[in-house]
Design a protein around this motif. Sequence first.
Motif, PDB file in Angstrom:
ATOM      1  N   GLY A  56       6.438   7.871 -16.859  1.00  0.00           N
ATOM      2  CA  GLY A  56       5.643   7.852 -15.648  1.00  0.00           C
ATOM      3  C   GLY A  56       4.909   6.537 -15.442  1.00  0.00           C
ATOM      4  N   MET A  57       4.598   5.852 -16.521  1.00  0.00           N
ATOM      5  CA  MET A  57       3.885   4.576 -16.428  1.00  0.00           C
ATOM      6  C   MET A  57       4.751   3.494 -15.778  1.00  0.00           C
ATOM      7  N   ILE A  58       6.040   3.633 -15.878  1.00  0.00           N
ATOM      8  CA  ILE A  58       6.942   2.630 -15.298  1.00  0.00           C
ATOM      9  C   ILE A  58       6.700   2.490 -13.799  1.00  0.00           C
ATOM     10  N   GLY A  59       6.437   3.586 -13.111  1.00  0.00           N
ATOM     11  CA  GLY A  59       6.202   3.549 -11.667  1.00  0.00           C
ATOM     12  C   GLY A  59       4.909   2.869 -11.263  1.00  0.00           C
ATOM     13  N   LEU A  60       4.009   2.641 -12.219  1.00  0.00           N
ATOM     14  CA  LEU A  60       2.736   1.993 -11.910  1.00  0.00           C
ATOM     15  C   LEU A  60       2.830   0.476 -11.910  1.00  0.00           C
ATOM     16  N   MET A  61       3.934  -0.062 -12.417  1.00  0.00           N
ATOM     17  CA  MET A  61       4.005  -1.519 -12.563  1.00  0.00           C
ATOM     18  C   MET A  61       3.969  -2.247 -11.233  1.00  0.00           C
ATOM     19  N   ALA A  62       3.381  -3.425 -11.293  1.00  0.00           N
ATOM     20  CA  ALA A  62       3.303  -4.338 -10.146  1.00  0.00           C
ATOM     21  C   ALA A  62       2.677  -3.667  -8.928  1.00  0.00           C
ATOM     22  N   GLY A  63       1.546  -3.051  -9.147  1.00  0.00           N
ATOM     23  CA  GLY A  63       0.798  -2.470  -8.031  1.00  0.00           C
ATOM     24  C   GLY A  63       1.433  -1.239  -7.434  1.00  0.00           C
ATOM     25  N   CYS A  64       2.070  -0.427  -8.216  1.00  0.00           N
ATOM     26  CA  CYS A  64       2.755   0.810  -7.828  1.00  0.00           C
ATOM     27  C   CYS A  64       4.109   0.523  -7.206  1.00  0.00           C
ATOM     28  N   GLY A  65       5.131   0.748  -7.984  1.00  0.00           N
ATOM     29  CA  GLY A  65       6.504   0.639  -7.488  1.00  0.00           C
ATOM     30  C   GLY A  65       6.871  -0.745  -6.991  1.00  0.00           C
ATOM     31  N   LEU A  66       6.341  -1.780  -7.628  1.00  0.00           N
ATOM     32  CA  LEU A  66       6.613  -3.181  -7.270  1.00  0.00           C
ATOM     33  C   LEU A  66       6.033  -3.590  -5.931  1.00  0.00           C
ATOM     34  N   SER A  67       5.144  -2.795  -5.365  1.00  0.00           N
ATOM     35  CA  SER A  67       4.611  -3.105  -4.033  1.00  0.00           C
ATOM     36  C   SER A  67       3.570  -4.209  -4.068  1.00  0.00           C
ATOM     37  N   ALA A  68       2.923  -4.411  -5.194  1.00  0.00           N
ATOM     38  CA  ALA A  68       1.812  -5.356  -5.368  1.00  0.00           C
ATOM     39  C   ALA A  68       0.620  -4.992  -4.494  1.00  0.00           C
ATOM     40  N   ARG A  69       0.695  -3.883  -3.785  1.00  0.00           N
ATOM     41  CA  ARG A  69      -0.383  -3.479  -2.872  1.00  0.00           C
ATOM     42  C   ARG A  69      -1.371  -2.515  -3.515  1.00  0.00           C
ATOM     43  N   GLY A  70      -0.972  -1.904  -4.594  1.00  0.00           N
ATOM     44  CA  GLY A  70      -1.830  -0.924  -5.251  1.00  0.00           C
ATOM     45  C   GLY A  70      -2.574  -1.518  -6.432  1.00  0.00           C
ATOM     46  N   SER A  71      -3.232  -0.658  -7.149  1.00  0.00           N
ATOM     47  CA  SER A  71      -3.971  -1.076  -8.338  1.00  0.00           C
ATOM     48  C   SER A  71      -3.013  -1.678  -9.353  1.00  0.00           C
ATOM     49  N   CYS A  72      -3.477  -2.699 -10.037  1.00  0.00           N
ATOM     50  CA  CYS A  72      -2.693  -3.314 -11.113  1.00  0.00           C
ATOM     51  C   CYS A  72      -2.288  -2.227 -12.101  1.00  0.00           C
TER      52      CYS A  72
END
Length: 184
Positions: A56-72
């Motif tokens: 599940g942690m994989i989906g958190l990378m790069a601001g949530c799903g590679l979006s860079a828009r979410g929390s680090c």
Amino acid sequence: MATKAELIESALRIGKEEELKYVGCGQSTFSGICKTFSDAGMPLMEKEIEDKIFKGMIGLMAGCGLSARGSCGACSAASFMVSWTLDKGREDNQENILEVVALTGEHVKKKIVDKFGEDYGSCVCRDIQFSKFGKATDFLSDNTLFVEFLRNTETCDLCTQENCTIAKGVAWAVEEICNIKGIH
């Protein structure tokens, strides 16, 4: 038993090692926190549970799903592990939400989120990238940019162990988990 200072020192080293191994900030931070305590003979959870949560942690990378828009992802994973250590569940949440909110504010916001804010001006992935590198990468436009970006952290002066966002996230979480567990 390891001291808090020893665990924090190990956390910085392990955080950087895990970043080089797993690349993404969420999974690397989570893995680094778990490994720091496991290596010291104080696992935070069973290995089987750790392996499931890692997915599940994989989906958190790069601001949530590679979006860079979410929390680090490093901030999210560190916050998750501090919250995990607080050990407040559904019943606690239903029976005494004010206590849960107070604990979360004290241990997650003040000790994790605020540290990202102090160092980078924000806990948002894109803001951290601007703070560190003077630009933000749109990973969604080309996923290979993400891998290239993080693979360069091995040689980037701004990504040494002392400056690594993931290593810092691991160390900050380890420090707060030690505080919660009474490890001095």
